[in-house]
Design a protein around this motif. Structure first.
Motif, short mmCIF file in Angstrom:
data_model
loop_
_atom_site.label_atom_id
_atom_site.label_comp_id
_atom_site.label_asym_id
_atom_site.label_seq_id
_atom_site.Cartn_x
_atom_site.Cartn_y
_atom_site.Cartn_z
N PHE A 135 -61.51 -37.67 70.00
CA PHE A 135 -61.40 -38.95 69.34
C PHE A 135 -60.01 -39.22 68.78
O PHE A 135 -59.72 -40.33 68.35
CB PHE A 135 -62.42 -39.06 68.20
N GLY A 136 -59.15 -38.22 68.77
CA GLY A 136 -57.81 -38.43 68.26
C GLY A 136 -57.56 -37.65 66.98
O GLY A 136 -58.44 -36.99 66.42
N SER A 137 -56.34 -37.73 66.49
CA SER A 137 -55.92 -37.01 65.29
C SER A 137 -56.17 -37.86 64.05
O SER A 137 -56.77 -38.94 64.13
CB SER A 137 -54.44 -36.64 65.41
N ALA A 138 -55.70 -37.38 62.91
CA ALA A 138 -55.87 -38.10 61.65
C ALA A 138 -54.57 -38.08 60.88
O ALA A 138 -53.82 -37.09 60.90
CB ALA A 138 -56.99 -37.48 60.82
N HIS A 139 -54.29 -39.17 60.19
CA HIS A 139 -53.10 -39.31 59.37
C HIS A 139 -53.53 -39.69 57.95
O HIS A 139 -54.44 -40.51 57.77
CB HIS A 139 -52.16 -40.38 59.92
N GLU A 140 -52.85 -39.12 56.96
CA GLU A 140 -53.20 -39.40 55.56
C GLU A 140 -51.93 -39.46 54.73
O GLU A 140 -51.05 -38.59 54.84
CB GLU A 140 -54.14 -38.31 55.04
N ILE A 141 -51.82 -40.48 53.91
CA ILE A 141 -50.66 -40.62 53.03
C ILE A 141 -51.14 -40.81 51.60
O ILE A 141 -52.17 -41.44 51.35
CB ILE A 141 -49.76 -41.80 53.48
N ASN A 142 -50.41 -40.21 50.67
CA ASN A 142 -50.78 -40.26 49.26
C ASN A 142 -49.56 -40.58 48.41
O ASN A 142 -48.46 -40.06 48.65
CB ASN A 142 -51.38 -38.92 48.82
N LEU A 143 -49.76 -41.46 47.45
CA LEU A 143 -48.73 -41.80 46.46
C LEU A 143 -49.32 -41.57 45.08
O LEU A 143 -50.42 -42.06 44.79
CB LEU A 143 -48.29 -43.25 46.62
N SER A 144 -48.64 -40.79 44.24
CA SER A 144 -49.19 -40.49 42.92
C SER A 144 -48.08 -40.56 41.86
O SER A 144 -46.90 -40.35 42.14
CB SER A 144 -49.85 -39.11 42.90
N TYR A 145 -48.53 -40.84 40.63
CA TYR A 145 -47.61 -40.98 39.50
C TYR A 145 -48.24 -40.32 38.28
O TYR A 145 -49.43 -40.53 38.00
CB TYR A 145 -47.32 -42.46 39.22
N ALA A 146 -47.49 -39.50 37.58
CA ALA A 146 -47.97 -38.83 36.37
C ALA A 146 -47.03 -39.17 35.22
O ALA A 146 -45.82 -39.32 35.41
CB ALA A 146 -48.04 -37.32 36.58
N TRP A 147 -47.60 -39.23 34.00
CA TRP A 147 -46.79 -39.59 32.85
C TRP A 147 -47.48 -39.09 31.58
O TRP A 147 -48.66 -38.75 31.58
CB TRP A 147 -46.56 -41.09 32.80
N GLY A 148 -46.75 -39.09 30.47
CA GLY A 148 -47.32 -38.78 29.16
C GLY A 148 -47.46 -37.30 28.90
O GLY A 148 -48.15 -36.59 29.61
N TRP A 149 -46.77 -36.82 27.86
CA TRP A 149 -46.85 -35.39 27.53
C TRP A 149 -48.24 -35.01 27.08
O TRP A 149 -48.87 -35.71 26.30
CB TRP A 149 -45.85 -35.06 26.43
N GLY A 150 -48.73 -33.89 27.60
CA GLY A 150 -50.03 -33.39 27.20
C GLY A 150 -49.95 -32.15 26.32
O GLY A 150 -50.89 -31.82 25.63
N TYR A 151 -48.80 -31.47 26.35
CA TYR A 151 -48.68 -30.25 25.52
C TYR A 151 -48.30 -30.61 24.10
O TYR A 151 -47.61 -31.61 23.87
CB TYR A 151 -47.60 -29.33 26.11
#
Length: 311
Positions: free
Chosen positions: A295-311
């Protein structure tokens, strides 16, 4: 038999089987960026790597690229770990389309984190939301006249998921979750006939450990196990090399006979002295099974953003 006919027939058999038991949830390759969707007890990996407590992201996956109407999955998420409150929270929405069938789900989740004496974290999570399932019967062509293929079917149902995670930050982790905990009955009836698709409980387990090269570089070796009653157990095995917070590369293999490769780069921030981080990543899957058509291959793209101190 053309590829389009092969795929349409496969979809048809799945839809009209009296009861369908198989892998029903779309699977995303970059699981550390989408673990919230699979396990509501998840604590973002960004927190453990950079100390940033908020994380948001979007993922797009295009699978079976040689087939018209192939699966396309889109997910968006936002989550936070608040260590001072020992709480996690988050929300996500996911849309999956395969030929004439599709579903859209939206969930909120919350979790409680227990800090153990040996610097381990044990988290428990619950996700609750609504799922809308759609079947465009008017796009199905392989049924007898006057059958249910002329009907467009839409159903909205409640859903919950349960999960747990055990973390030893920087050393190892274990996770266990049960998406679709209550099961979902999508029975549809008309004056001619009825069909029944059961959305059943899934059981997901994962584990991973880290091999550190220095203070910032490491290998992450991990595995996913997935089980649905009535279908074969499936496992993934993965290895990723992380170079600080700058970039990473990874590879994997699945017992479903597929190979995976992924890489990503940090575009903004990412170090402990900064208060945000922007990442982009790409993954590629290739299925080498000799059973059935390709059936073919697969492609996946991800964009993520993190912010704010947790410690």
């Amino acid at each position: 038999m053309t590829k389009r006919y092969t795929f349409s027939l496969a979809v048809l058999l799945c839809i009209l089987s009296s009861t369908l038991f198989a892998q029903q949830l779309p699977l995303l390759h970059q699981f550390r960026e989408s673990s919230l969707y699979v396990n509501p007890a998840n604590i973002s990996s960004d927190y453990f790597q950079t100390g940033l407590s908020y994380s948001a992201g979007a993922t797009y996956r295009y699978q079976w690229t040689d087939v018209e109407g192939a699966p396309r999955t889109m997910m968006a998420r936002v989550e936070q770990y608040a260590p001072e409150k020992k709480m996690t929270w988050g929300a996500y929405i996911i849309n999956d389309e395969t030929g004439p069938t599709s579903f859209t789900s939206a969930y909120f989740r919350g979790g409680y984190v227990i800090e153990m004496d040996n610097e381990m974290l044990l988290s428990f999570g619950l996700a609750a939301g609504l799922a809308q399932y759609r079947v465009k019967g008017s796009e199905l062509f392989f049924l007898e006249p006057d059958d249910i293929a002329k009907v467009d079917f839409v159903k909205i149902v409640p859903d919950i998921s349960l999960g747990a995670y055990l973390y030893s930050p920087g050393k190892y982790y274990f996770g266990l979750s049960v998406p679709q905990t209550l099961g979902i009955d999508l029975t549809y009836k008309n004056e001619v006939r009825d069909f029944n698709i059961q959305r059943v409980q899934h059981i997901f387990g994962n584990a991973g450990f880290f091999v550190h090269i220095n203070d910032s570089d490491f290998f992450e070796i991990s595995s996913w196990g997935k089980y649905v009653g009535g279908s074969p157990f499936n496992a993934d095995f993965n290895i990723k090399y992380q170079h600080g917070t700058g970039f990473w590369v990874g590879a994997g293999w699945s017992t479903a006979l597929s190979l995976r490769a992924d890489f990503g780069v940090t575009l903004l921030g990412g170090k402990f002295e900064t208060d945000n981080m922007l990442k982009v990543a790409y993954a590629y899957d290739y299925n080498f099974s000799k059973v059935g058509p390709f059936f073919g291959s697969a492609h996946e793209i991800n964009l993520s953003y993190a912010w704010g101190w947790g410690y």
